[in-house]
Design an enzyme around this catalytic site. Structure first.
Site, mmCIF file in Angstrom:
data_model
loop_
_atom_site.group_PDB
_atom_site.id
_atom_site.type_symbol
_atom_site.label_atom_id
_atom_site.label_comp_id
_atom_site.label_asym_id
_atom_site.label_seq_id
_atom_site.Cartn_x
_atom_site.Cartn_y
_atom_site.Cartn_z
ATOM 1 N N SER A 157 1.014 -1.355 -0.002
ATOM 2 C CA SER A 157 0.086 -0.056 0.039
ATOM 3 C C SER A 157 0.914 1.204 0.197
ATOM 4 C CB SER A 157 -0.817 -0.030 1.247
ATOM 5 O OG SER A 157 -1.371 1.223 1.393
ATOM 6 N N TYR A 166 -1.847 -0.838 10.265
ATOM 7 C CA TYR A 166 -2.001 -1.058 8.967
ATOM 8 C C TYR A 166 -0.750 -0.624 8.062
ATOM 9 C CZ TYR A 166 -3.992 -1.182 4.154
ATOM 10 O OH TYR A 166 -4.414 -1.191 2.819
#
Length: 363
Positions: free
Chosen positions: A220, A233
């Site tokens: 990501s 995350y």
């Protein structure tokens, strides 16, 4: 699901469109070379250069920039692929997608199946779409090494040995560091990074023995720029990126498998249930991505049979530079994103984060 073919992406007019147009025109050394030659060697061109010396200098600079960019991209591709080619016969390959029951993973599975490629979906949740004949679904809690190994045996016996493994499954808890319980942090790392080890270990040996295959790691842009409420995350996605980089090195220097490819994927905010309510900010620079946009970019890279890096939106590549920039700038950039998670209400795939499948164990 036909591939998107329009001039504008699904997300509409954005910075990626401008960058793409530049790369195909002014950033293409083969298109810039003729006017440079004319400006230096043709009588009319020399006359024009004399009248507009500043413009001529800019033209030269543009050409040198385009050449450096082209050579750099060519060299990066050769080094990533260890200067060796490989052939993929897609009618015989098996593609495995984790987290393929919904969202980006489901779009990938559809794309591969529609191209006649045998596709395996490994997910903890049931399929949310009508599975095509070439899509084979296996329920699996990828947090558990025992569960992964058990399902891997079923896949080998019922479908065949996967030659492309796409590590796409991911979870988001959306809590601050102080609000996060140990189980919240644990499940985030177990799904987003640790599962990459269990799944790769289950299928990599066959790839290494044949010196053929591909491992795709979906990280990501949060691996480069972490925001409040997404610390676990972002950290788990940074760990996934480190896994990709380490695997790339081991394939070449430890396993003598230079033809086994590795791909890193860095999507920005994507319009899936996982990120409902997330507000990334500028829709021109960093538009919210359609799941099919990310899926198609990954599928296209896989079909090249080459190692590579996929960043979407492409303008987000600049975020990878944050580590090298001074703090007076880097901290300010991260601070602008501090409100992104204020209205987040993303879906939780794993309901009880403390429970692994009955009879299964964690690492």
């Amino acid at each position: 699901m036909p591939m998107h073919q329009g001039f504008l992406p699904r997300e509409g007019f954005c910075l990626d469109v401008v960058l793409g147009l530049f790369r195909k025109t002014a950033g293409n050394p083969f298109l810039v070379l003729p006017p440079v030659l004319l400006a230096h060697y043709a009588p009319k061109g020399q006359h024009w250069s004399g009248l507009h010396p500043t413009a001529a200098q800019y033209l030269d600079f543009l050409f040198y920039f385009a050449v450096v960019r082209y050579v750099s991209a060519w060299l990066s591709d050769k080094v990533r692929n260890n200067w060796v080619d490989d052939e993929y016969v897609w009618s015989k390959e098996v593609v495995l997608v984790t987290g393929g029951a919904e969202g980006i993973g489901a779009s990938m599975a559809k794309c591969f199946a529609e191209k006649g490629i045998t596709t395996v979906v490994m997910d903890i949740q049931p399929m949310t779409m009508q599975a095509a004949p070439r899509i084979h679904y296996f329920q699996c809690d990828i947090r558990s090494p025992a569960s992964v190994n058990s399902v891997a045996k079923q896949i080998r016996s019922q479908v065949g040995e996967p030659t492309v493994v796409i590590q796409n499954a991911g979870v988001v808890r959306g809590k601050t560091i102080l609000a996060s319980e140990p189980a919240d942090v644990r499940v985030t790392f177990e799904v987003n990074s640790m599962a990459h080890y269990w799944i790769t270990k289950a299928f990599l040996r066959h790839m290494v023995d044949r010196d053929h295959g591909m491992v795709v790691t979906v990280s990501s842009i949060a691996a480069w720029a972490t925001v409040p409420d997404l610390v676990d995350y972002g950290a788990s996605k940074a760990a996934a990126l480190a896994f990709h980089e380490g695997l790339t090195g081991e394939l070449r220097f430890r396993y003598n498998a230079p033809r086994v490819r590795t791909v890193a994927v860095h999507p920005g905010h994507t319009q899936t249930a996982l990120f409902t309510g997330f507000n990334q900010g500028s829709s021109f620079v960093l538009p919210a991505l359609h799941p099919d946009t990310v899926a198609e970019a990954v599928v296209k890279q896989v079909l090249t049979g080459r190692s590579g890096t996929v960043v979407l939106p492409q303008a987000a590549s600049i975020l990878s530079w944050l580590r090298a920039l001074p703090d007076w700038y880097g901290i300010r950039v991260r601070a602008r994103a501090q409100a992104a998670m204020k209205n987040w209400s993303g879906r939780q795939v794993v309901k009880d984060v403390d429970v692994v499948e009955p009879g299964q164990t964690r690492c």
